[in-house]
Design an enzyme around this catalytic site. Sequence first.
Site, mmCIF file in Angstrom:
data_model
loop_
_atom_site.group_PDB
_atom_site.id
_atom_site.type_symbol
_atom_site.label_atom_id
_atom_site.label_comp_id
_atom_site.label_asym_id
_atom_site.label_seq_id
_atom_site.Cartn_x
_atom_site.Cartn_y
_atom_site.Cartn_z
ATOM 1 N N ASP A 181 -62.118 69.148 -12.566
ATOM 2 C CA ASP A 181 -63.573 69.183 -12.371
ATOM 3 C C ASP A 181 -64.208 69.909 -13.564
ATOM 4 O O ASP A 181 -63.703 70.922 -14.044
ATOM 5 C CB ASP A 181 -63.922 69.890 -11.059
ATOM 6 C CG ASP A 181 -65.356 69.613 -10.632
ATOM 7 O OD1 ASP A 181 -65.553 68.894 -9.636
ATOM 8 O OD2 ASP A 181 -66.294 70.108 -11.304
ATOM 9 N N ASN A 193 -67.263 65.525 0.175
ATOM 10 C CA ASN A 193 -68.694 65.612 0.483
ATOM 11 C C ASN A 193 -69.219 64.205 0.730
ATOM 12 O O ASN A 193 -68.961 63.286 -0.060
ATOM 13 C CB ASN A 193 -69.459 66.264 -0.670
ATOM 14 C CG ASN A 193 -69.075 67.717 -0.866
ATOM 15 O OD1 ASN A 193 -68.755 68.410 0.103
ATOM 16 N ND2 ASN A 193 -69.111 68.190 -2.104
ATOM 17 N N HIS A 227 -64.614 60.337 -3.980
ATOM 18 C CA HIS A 227 -63.716 61.315 -4.606
ATOM 19 C C HIS A 227 -63.391 62.425 -3.622
ATOM 20 O O HIS A 227 -64.183 62.744 -2.741
ATOM 21 C CB HIS A 227 -64.340 61.908 -5.877
ATOM 22 C CG HIS A 227 -65.648 62.602 -5.661
ATOM 23 N ND1 HIS A 227 -66.847 61.916 -5.542
ATOM 24 C CD2 HIS A 227 -65.964 63.913 -5.518
ATOM 25 C CE1 HIS A 227 -67.832 62.772 -5.355
ATOM 26 N NE2 HIS A 227 -67.330 64.002 -5.317
ATOM 27 N N LEU A 228 -62.215 63.005 -3.812
ATOM 28 C CA LEU A 228 -61.811 64.206 -3.087
ATOM 29 C C LEU A 228 -61.844 65.375 -4.049
ATOM 30 O O LEU A 228 -61.450 65.234 -5.215
ATOM 31 C CB LEU A 228 -60.367 64.068 -2.566
ATOM 32 C CG LEU A 228 -60.063 62.923 -1.604
ATOM 33 C CD1 LEU A 228 -58.573 62.942 -1.267
ATOM 34 C CD2 LEU A 228 -60.899 63.038 -0.341
ATOM 35 N N HIS A 229 -62.303 66.517 -3.579
ATOM 36 C CA HIS A 229 -62.110 67.778 -4.300
ATOM 37 C C HIS A 229 -60.784 68.371 -3.822
ATOM 38 O O HIS A 229 -60.523 68.410 -2.608
ATOM 39 C CB HIS A 229 -63.228 68.766 -3.966
ATOM 40 C CG HIS A 229 -64.582 68.344 -4.441
ATOM 41 N ND1 HIS A 229 -65.150 68.830 -5.605
ATOM 42 C CD2 HIS A 229 -65.480 67.479 -3.914
ATOM 43 C CE1 HIS A 229 -66.349 68.286 -5.758
ATOM 44 N NE2 HIS A 229 -66.577 67.464 -4.747
ATOM 45 N N GLY A 257 -74.024 67.971 -0.043
ATOM 46 C CA GLY A 257 -73.724 68.395 -1.408
ATOM 47 C C GLY A 257 -73.160 67.315 -2.304
ATOM 48 O O GLY A 257 -72.783 67.594 -3.441
ATOM 49 N N GLN A 258 -73.092 66.073 -1.826
ATOM 50 C CA GLN A 258 -72.566 65.010 -2.696
ATOM 51 C C GLN A 258 -73.573 64.715 -3.802
ATOM 52 O O GLN A 258 -74.770 64.530 -3.538
ATOM 53 C CB GLN A 258 -72.286 63.736 -1.890
ATOM 54 C CG GLN A 258 -71.567 62.666 -2.714
ATOM 55 C CD GLN A 258 -71.205 61.419 -1.908
ATOM 56 O OE1 GLN A 258 -71.605 61.286 -0.740
ATOM 57 N NE2 GLN A 258 -70.477 60.522 -2.531
HETATM 58 P P1 5GP Z 1 -69.826 66.038 -5.419
HETATM 59 O O1 5GP Z 1 -70.904 67.091 -5.549
HETATM 60 O O2 5GP Z 1 -70.409 64.652 -5.569
HETATM 61 O O3 5GP Z 1 -68.949 66.193 -4.216
HETATM 62 O O4 5GP Z 1 -68.840 66.300 -6.624
HETATM 63 C C1 5GP Z 1 -69.061 65.846 -7.913
HETATM 64 C C2 5GP Z 1 -68.203 66.707 -8.818
HETATM 65 O O5 5GP Z 1 -68.033 66.020 -10.018
HETATM 66 C C3 5GP Z 1 -68.828 68.067 -9.153
HETATM 67 O O6 5GP Z 1 -67.940 69.098 -8.747
HETATM 68 C C4 5GP Z 1 -69.008 68.025 -10.667
HETATM 69 O O7 5GP Z 1 -68.698 69.257 -11.274
HETATM 70 C C5 5GP Z 1 -68.029 66.936 -11.081
HETATM 71 N N1 5GP Z 1 -68.447 66.164 -12.244
HETATM 72 C C6 5GP Z 1 -69.650 65.531 -12.418
HETATM 73 N N2 5GP Z 1 -69.657 64.884 -13.597
HETATM 74 C C7 5GP Z 1 -68.438 65.107 -14.169
HETATM 75 C C8 5GP Z 1 -67.846 64.683 -15.398
HETATM 76 O O8 5GP Z 1 -68.439 63.975 -16.218
HETATM 77 N N3 5GP Z 1 -66.579 65.095 -15.658
HETATM 78 C C9 5GP Z 1 -65.868 65.881 -14.761
HETATM 79 N N4 5GP Z 1 -64.619 66.237 -15.113
HETATM 80 N N5 5GP Z 1 -66.400 66.290 -13.588
HETATM 81 C C10 5GP Z 1 -67.661 65.909 -13.303
#
Ligand code: 5GP
Length: 117
Positions: free
Chosen positions: A34, A89, A102-104, A95-96
Amino acid sequence: MSETAPDCIFCKIVAGEVPADVLGRNDHAVSIKDLNPQAPFHALVISADHHDNAAASAAADPASVGHLVSLADEVAKASGNDDYRLIANTGAGAGQTVFHTHLHVLGGSSRMTETLV
Ligand code: 5GP
Ligand code: ZN
């Protein structure tokens, strides 16, 4: 045939059009670090196909979400994190920010032992 969406950052990362630190991949997903880590170990597992969220991926192909979980387990353990937390999310209110499944994968923090649910 893979499904993509124009102007989706994760589609571009899956296609190799935007650089990322790749931790692993299988036929169904790519794992990257991330950009803005929230734990000592913070990976993303991004589905190869574009769907808005994990439920949409499951609706299209139930097995696809299993492949995401398998890759998450693989990259967590490969980085020494036998214990980890998975978060998907779903919706802006949760928070998405990137509307591509995707999974964190979070590990390595004492905060992992805090109870959220
Ligand atoms: P969400 O908030 O949708 O669950 O998670 C999106 C995640 O993607 C965030 O934690 C953010 O830091 C990560 N992210 C967004 N754009 C990029 C990118 O261009 N490269 C990487 N490695 N992570 C990204
Ligand atoms: Zn996408």
